[in-house]
Design an enzyme around this catalytic site. Structure first.
Site, PDB file in Angstrom:
ATOM      1  N   SER A 121       0.930  -1.270  -0.045  1.00  0.00           N
ATOM      2  CA  SER A 121      -0.051  -0.155  -0.093  1.00  0.00           C
ATOM      3  C   SER A 121       0.909   1.155   0.079  1.00  0.00           C
ATOM      4  O   SER A 121       1.934   1.084   0.703  1.00  0.00           O
ATOM      5  CB  SER A 121      -0.779   0.043   1.256  1.00  0.00           C
ATOM      6  OG  SER A 121      -2.015  -0.832   1.228  1.00  0.00           O
ATOM      7  N   GLU A 134      -0.702  18.750  -6.166  1.00  0.00           N
ATOM      8  CA  GLU A 134      -1.929  18.733  -6.978  1.00  0.00           C
ATOM      9  C   GLU A 134      -2.862  17.619  -6.267  1.00  0.00           C
ATOM     10  O   GLU A 134      -3.900  17.354  -6.838  1.00  0.00           O
ATOM     11  CB  GLU A 134      -1.558  18.472  -8.312  1.00  0.00           C
ATOM     12  CG  GLU A 134      -0.743  19.458  -9.091  1.00  0.00           C
ATOM     13  CD  GLU A 134       0.733  19.341  -8.741  1.00  0.00           C
ATOM     14  OE1 GLU A 134       1.178  18.137  -8.020  1.00  0.00           O
ATOM     15  OE2 GLU A 134       1.906  19.894  -9.180  1.00  0.00           O
ATOM     16  N   SER A 135      -2.640  17.190  -5.235  1.00  0.00           N
ATOM     17  CA  SER A 135      -3.524  16.134  -4.489  1.00  0.00           C
ATOM     18  C   SER A 135      -2.910  14.921  -4.212  1.00  0.00           C
ATOM     19  O   SER A 135      -2.062  14.973  -3.443  1.00  0.00           O
ATOM     20  CB  SER A 135      -4.923  16.019  -5.141  1.00  0.00           C
ATOM     21  OG  SER A 135      -5.579  17.172  -5.084  1.00  0.00           O
ATOM     22  N   HIS A 154      -2.961   0.138  -3.830  1.00  0.00           N
ATOM     23  CA  HIS A 154      -2.885  -0.863  -3.220  1.00  0.00           C
ATOM     24  C   HIS A 154      -2.925  -2.097  -4.098  1.00  0.00           C
ATOM     25  O   HIS A 154      -3.551  -2.316  -5.116  1.00  0.00           O
ATOM     26  CB  HIS A 154      -4.114  -1.080  -2.302  1.00  0.00           C
ATOM     27  CG  HIS A 154      -4.618   0.184  -1.539  1.00  0.00           C
ATOM     28  ND1 HIS A 154      -3.920   0.332  -0.331  1.00  0.00           N
ATOM     29  CD2 HIS A 154      -5.400   1.263  -1.904  1.00  0.00           C
ATOM     30  CE1 HIS A 154      -4.326   1.528   0.171  1.00  0.00           C
ATOM     31  NE2 HIS A 154      -5.232   2.045  -0.626  1.00  0.00           N
ATOM     32  N   CYS A 212      -5.835  18.206  -9.005  1.00  0.00           N
ATOM     33  CA  CYS A 212      -6.385  19.390  -8.915  1.00  0.00           C
ATOM     34  C   CYS A 212      -5.600  20.426  -9.794  1.00  0.00           C
ATOM     35  O   CYS A 212      -4.085  20.214 -10.071  1.00  0.00           O
ATOM     36  CB  CYS A 212      -6.959  20.241  -7.698  1.00  0.00           C
ATOM     37  SG  CYS A 212      -5.460  20.675  -6.746  1.00  0.00           S
TER      38      CYS A 212
END
Lengths: 129, 129
Positions: free
Chosen positions: B55, B62-63, B68, B83
């Site tokens: 994971s 930008e986010s 996983h 974004c």
């Protein structure tokens, strides 16, 4: 069809903007939500952005919970991705909705990792953690 | 309606299971995908789970990009949340599909944080980073 994971995508609108600005508040709320939902917290990382807004992720043994906030719009995007059957993602959702004082939210739940199985049960992590 | 963010949810099936087991390989591939897509990497955290599977999340200005893996099913779930208009999430998708040697993938793109605006442009982060 069986799914390996569940993912809840949440739009929290009309939140308290002051809370959404606070990296500490967001980090504490997100970690506490995981604890309330009986998730196993592996690590978490949060960052503030200028002129305001916080991004953060809590990696849990059961997958992850992520947030991005836009205080200027009173908005937070939250993803709650879980696998296994030991935790209930909607507990996290309810905790966060209260914590952010969101007066309007929309949400959807997706199944991730769909497999056609011949009756046998898909093995989810993190049982072997 | 204008959106603050875009999110691509990807199911990578029929991947090379050996690659999906390697935390180092996954971390390098995910960070490199962000670099190829001209995202600004803020931090990244990756973890292996017993008996296999990784994971990890790359927080970008930008986010975020999260993964996983379930090597036993040759499957990886990837979220690419962006974004702003400076990066193109499909570049990351293409890079990762090749990196994981996925022979079958499904994907969908969502808009996150929709607001009705009276003509003015929504301000995206991370321009003020």
């Amino acid at each position: 069809m069986q799914a390996l994971g569940r993912q809840i995508l949440v739009e929290f609108y009309d939140c308290n903007p002051e809370l959404l600005k606070s990296e500490t508040y967001m980090e504490n709320a997100m970690v506490q939500a995981c604890i309330e939902g009986k998730a196993t917290v592996v690590t978490h990382t949060f960052h503030s952005f200028s002129p305001g807004g916080v991004s953060g992720v809590v990696v849990i043994a059961e997958s992850h919970v992520a947030i991005h906030t836009w205080p200027e719009y009173g908005y937070a995007a939250v993803d709650i991705f879980t696998c296994g059957e030991t935790i209930e993602p909607w507990i996290l959702y309810n905790y966060l909705k209260t914590a952010f004082e969101s007066r309007q939210a929309s949400q959807m739940e997706l199944k991730r990792g769909l497999f056609e199985t011949a009756g046998e049960k898909l093995r989810h992590k993190p049982e072997g953690l």
